[in-house]
Design an enzyme around this catalytic site. Structure first.
Site, PDB file in Angstrom:
ATOM      1  N   GLY A  17     -11.848  -1.970   5.059  1.00 30.93           N
ATOM      2  CA  GLY A  17     -10.405  -2.039   4.833  1.00 30.93           C
ATOM      3  C   GLY A  17      -9.606  -1.210   5.824  1.00 30.93           C
TER       4      GLY A  17
ATOM      5  CE  LYS B 114       0.603   4.962  14.107  1.00 28.25           C
ATOM      6  NZ  LYS B 114      -0.809   4.872  13.673  1.00 28.25           N
TER       7      LYS B 114
ATOM      8  CB  VAL C  43       3.946   9.474  14.581  1.00 26.25           C
ATOM      9  CG1 VAL C  43       2.861   9.876  15.580  1.00 26.25           C
ATOM     10  CG2 VAL C  43       4.986   8.593  15.262  1.00 26.25           C
TER      11      VAL C  43
ATOM     12  CD  GLU D 255       6.397  14.356   9.724  1.00 21.60           C
ATOM     13  OE1 GLU D 255       7.261  15.195   9.940  1.00 21.60           O
ATOM     14  OE2 GLU D 255       5.497  14.072  10.549  1.00 21.60           O
TER      15      GLU D 255
ATOM     16  CB  ILE E  77      -0.716  14.660  10.741  1.00 21.47           C
ATOM     17  CG1 ILE E  77      -2.131  14.150  10.505  1.00 21.47           C
ATOM     18  CG2 ILE E  77      -0.730  15.935  11.551  1.00 21.47           C
ATOM     19  CD1 ILE E  77      -2.838  13.766  11.793  1.00 21.47           C
TER      20      ILE E  77
ATOM     21  CB  VAL F 266      13.673  18.170  -5.445  1.00 22.42           C
ATOM     22  CG1 VAL F 266      15.023  17.494  -5.446  1.00 22.42           C
ATOM     23  CG2 VAL F 266      12.764  17.506  -4.444  1.00 22.42           C
TER      24      VAL F 266
ATOM     25  CG  ASP G 108      -0.900   1.625  15.031  1.00 25.49           C
ATOM     26  OD1 ASP G 108      -0.102   1.336  14.128  1.00 25.49           O
ATOM     27  OD2 ASP G 108      -1.501   2.716  15.083  1.00 25.49           O
TER      28      ASP G 108
ATOM     29  CB  THR H 275      -0.908  -0.004   1.258  1.00 27.24           C
ATOM     30  OG1 THR H 275      -1.602  -1.242   1.276  1.00 27.24           O
ATOM     31  CG2 THR H 275      -1.898   1.134   1.230  1.00 27.24           C
TER      32      THR H 275
HETATM   33  N1  HSE Z   1      -3.532   0.821  11.533  1.00 27.73           N
HETATM   34  C1  HSE Z   1      -3.094   2.175  11.601  1.00 27.73           C
HETATM   35  C2  HSE Z   1      -4.279   3.093  11.904  1.00 27.73           C
HETATM   36  C3  HSE Z   1      -2.431   2.547  10.299  1.00 27.73           C
HETATM   37  O1  HSE Z   1      -5.418   2.627  11.862  1.00 27.73           O
HETATM   38  O2  HSE Z   1      -4.094   4.258  12.215  1.00 27.73           O
HETATM   39  C4  HSE Z   1      -1.545   3.753  10.377  1.00 27.73           C
HETATM   40  O3  HSE Z   1      -0.452   3.567  11.238  1.00 27.73           O
END
Ligand code: HSE
Length: 400
Positions: free
Chosen positions: A182, A200, A127, A124, A131, A31, A196, A11
Site C-alpha cells: 500500500g 516538494k 512536504v 506543513e 516531519i 488550543v 512527487d 486517507t
Molecule cells: N507518495 C508519497 C510518498 C506520499 O511516498 O512519500 C506522501 O507525499
C-alpha cells in the site's frame, strides 16, 4: 468551540478526524478551545461511519456557513482544491492543506490572499508528511541564508531503494512489493519518476528563496533506471543509492534537481531507510540541521494537518507571515553544479580515459563485460560532453 470543515474523507481526511478524536483532550488544552468538525465534503456517502452525519456534497454549504472558521483540504490535486481554497480565504476563512500539488502551483497566490484577508494558509503536511519542516524554515531558521536544502522526500521510493539494497532485488519486484504493502499507488508514476519529490523540493526552494519556484523548471530523474547491478556497485563503493531532492546555492542562484545519488556512509541522509523521510538543511550561520521522521501515511500526515489547525487557532486575528512571493525565481542551470559521476559503459579503459581523463575504476560486477568508474569532480555540462565522446553508457549515477 472552533468549527472546521474537512474537504475529502480519504486517507488524510479520515486521519484528521481520528487525530482530533484520539487526542481531543490534549489538543483542547493546547488550543484553549474545542475543535469540532462540522462538515466533511466528499462525493461518497459513508453509512455506519461515526462521521456519517457530517458528510456534505456541496462546497457552498461550507463556504456560506459563517460558523466555519477553518477549511482543511485533504483531497489532493490542483482542482477543485484551488477553487475551494481561494473561496475559503476570500470569505475570511483560514485554510490548511496537505496537498503538495496545490501548494507547489498555487501556494504563493493563496498566501497573498490569506495576507490580504488577515487569515492564514498553512501547509506543513505538504512536504515530509509528519516531519516539521515548513514551520522550521518559516519561523526557526530565519536568521540564516539557507545554502542547501536536500532531502529524501518520497517514502515509497526510499522504501524501494532500501529493499533493493537489503535484498538485492530488482526494481520491478520491489515495486510490486511496495504496491502490495500500500505504499505505492496502482499508478506509481508520480513516486518512481520523481514528480512527487519534485513538487516538494519546489515548495522548499520557494520557501528558502522567498520566490516562486515552478516544479516544471526543476530537472527531475526518478529511480526507474536503477538496477540490482547498480546497487552492487554502490555497495562496492561503500555507498547507498537514494532518490534525493536537492536545492543548493551555486554562485548566488539555487540549483535544484531530483535524481538518484550515491551517498557515502558519513552523509547524514545515508541511514534514512524504508518509508522514512529526512530533510537536511545547511544555513550560512547555523551550519547543518536534519529533520527526520514519518514522511507519509495517514496519521503522520494528519498530525501535521492538525498541528496547522492548532497554530491557526493560536494566531486568530493575526496573519502569520510566509515569505513566498509570486515573482518567479531564476534557477541556476542544474548542469552547472559539480559532482563526481559513477558511470557504467561497454567501452574499454582506453576509451574511458580518452573521454574523461583520470578516473577511479570500480571492479566490474561478476560476469559483466563492462567498465565501471567514478569521475573526478566535474559539472554536468563537462560530464555530458565526455559521455557523448565515450558513447555506450549503460547508466550514470551522481556521487555526492
Ligand atoms: N507518495 C508519497 C510518498 C506520499 O511516498 O512519500 C506522501 O507525499
Amino acid at each position: 468551540m472552533i468549527q472546521i470543515a474537512v474537504l475529502g474523507y480519504g486517507t488524510i481526511g479520515s486521519g484528521v478526524a481520528e487525530v482530533l478524536k484520539v487526542n481531543k483532550e490534549s489538543i483542547t488544552k493546547r488550543v484553549g478551545d474545542e475543535i469540532s468538525i462540522k462538515y466533511i465534503l466528499d462525493l461518497r456517502e459513508f453509512p455506519g461511519d461515526p462521521m456519517e452525519d457530517k458528510i456534505v456534497h456541496d462546497y457552498a454549504v461550507i463556504k456560506n456557513d459563517p460558523e466555519i472558521a477553518i477549511v482543511v483540504e485533504a483531497m489532493g490535486g490542483v482542482e477543485p482544491a484551488y477553487t475551494f481554497a481561494k473561496q475559503a480565504l476570500e470569505s475570511g476563512k483560514h485554510f490548511a492543506t496537505s496537498n503538495k500539488a496545490l501548494i507547489a502551483e498555487k501556494g504563493a497566490e493563496l498566501i497573498r490572499i490569506a495576507k490580504e484577508k488577515n487569515v492564514n494558509c498553512m501547509f506543513e503536511a505538504s512536504v515530509g508528511g509528519g516531519i516539521p519542516i515548513i514551520r522550521p524554515l518559516n519561523s526557526c531558521l530565519t536568521a540564516d541564508v539557507i545554502e542547501e536544502v536536500s532531502g529524501i522526500l518520497n517514502g515509497t521510493t526510499n522504501y524501494m531503494m532500501t529493499k533493493m539494497s537489503s535484498e538485492g532485488s530488482e526494481f520491478e519486484d520491489v515495486l510490486k512489493d511496495a504496491q502490495q504493502k500500500g505504499y505505492a499507488e496502482a499508478d506509481p508514476t508520480a513516486d518512481i519518476e520523481g514528480h512527487d519529490a519534485c513538487r516538494k523540493i519546489a515548495i522548499l526552494t520557494s520557501l528558502v528563496s522567498g520566490q516562486q519556484v515552478d516544479f516544471e523548471d526543476i530537472h527531475c530523474e526518478g529511480i526507474t533506471k536503477i538496477s540490482a547491478t547498480d546497487i552492487k556497485y554502490a555497495k562496492a563503493l561503500g555507498r547507498s543509492i537514494k532518490l534525493l531532492a536537492s536545492s543548493r546555492l551555486v554562485d548566488g542562484k539555487y540549483c535544484a534537481l531530483v535524481a538518484p545519488f550515491m551517498l557515502p556512509v558519513e552523509h547524514p541522509l545515508y541511514p534514512v531507510s524504508d518509508v522514512f523521510n529526512a530533510v537536511f538543511v545547511h544555513g550560512n550561520v547555523l551550519g547543518d540541521a536534519m529533520f527526520y521522521g514519518s514522511g507519509a501515511g495517514k496519521l503522520p500526515t494528519a498530525s501535521a494537518v492538525v498541528a496547522d489547525i492548532v497554530d491557526i487557532v493560536k494566531h486568530t486575528g493575526k496573519h502569520v507571515w510566509i515569505d513566498w512571493e509570486q515573482e518567479k525565481l531564476e534557477l541556476a542551470d542544474y548542469k552547472d553544479a559539480e559532482y563526481r559521476f559513477f558511470v557504467r559503459t561497454g567501452a574499454d579503459r582506453n576509451a574511458v580515459e580518452a573521454a574523461f581523463g583520470a578516473v577511479s575504476y570500480v571492479k566490474a560486477v561478476d560476469g559483466l563485460n563492462e567498465t565501471a568508474f567514478v569521475t573526478e569532480q566535474m559539472n554536468g555540462k563537462a560530464y555530458e560532453a565526455a559521455a557523448e565522446k565515450l558513447g555506450d553508457i549503460i547508466n550514470m549515477i551522481r556521487v555526492n
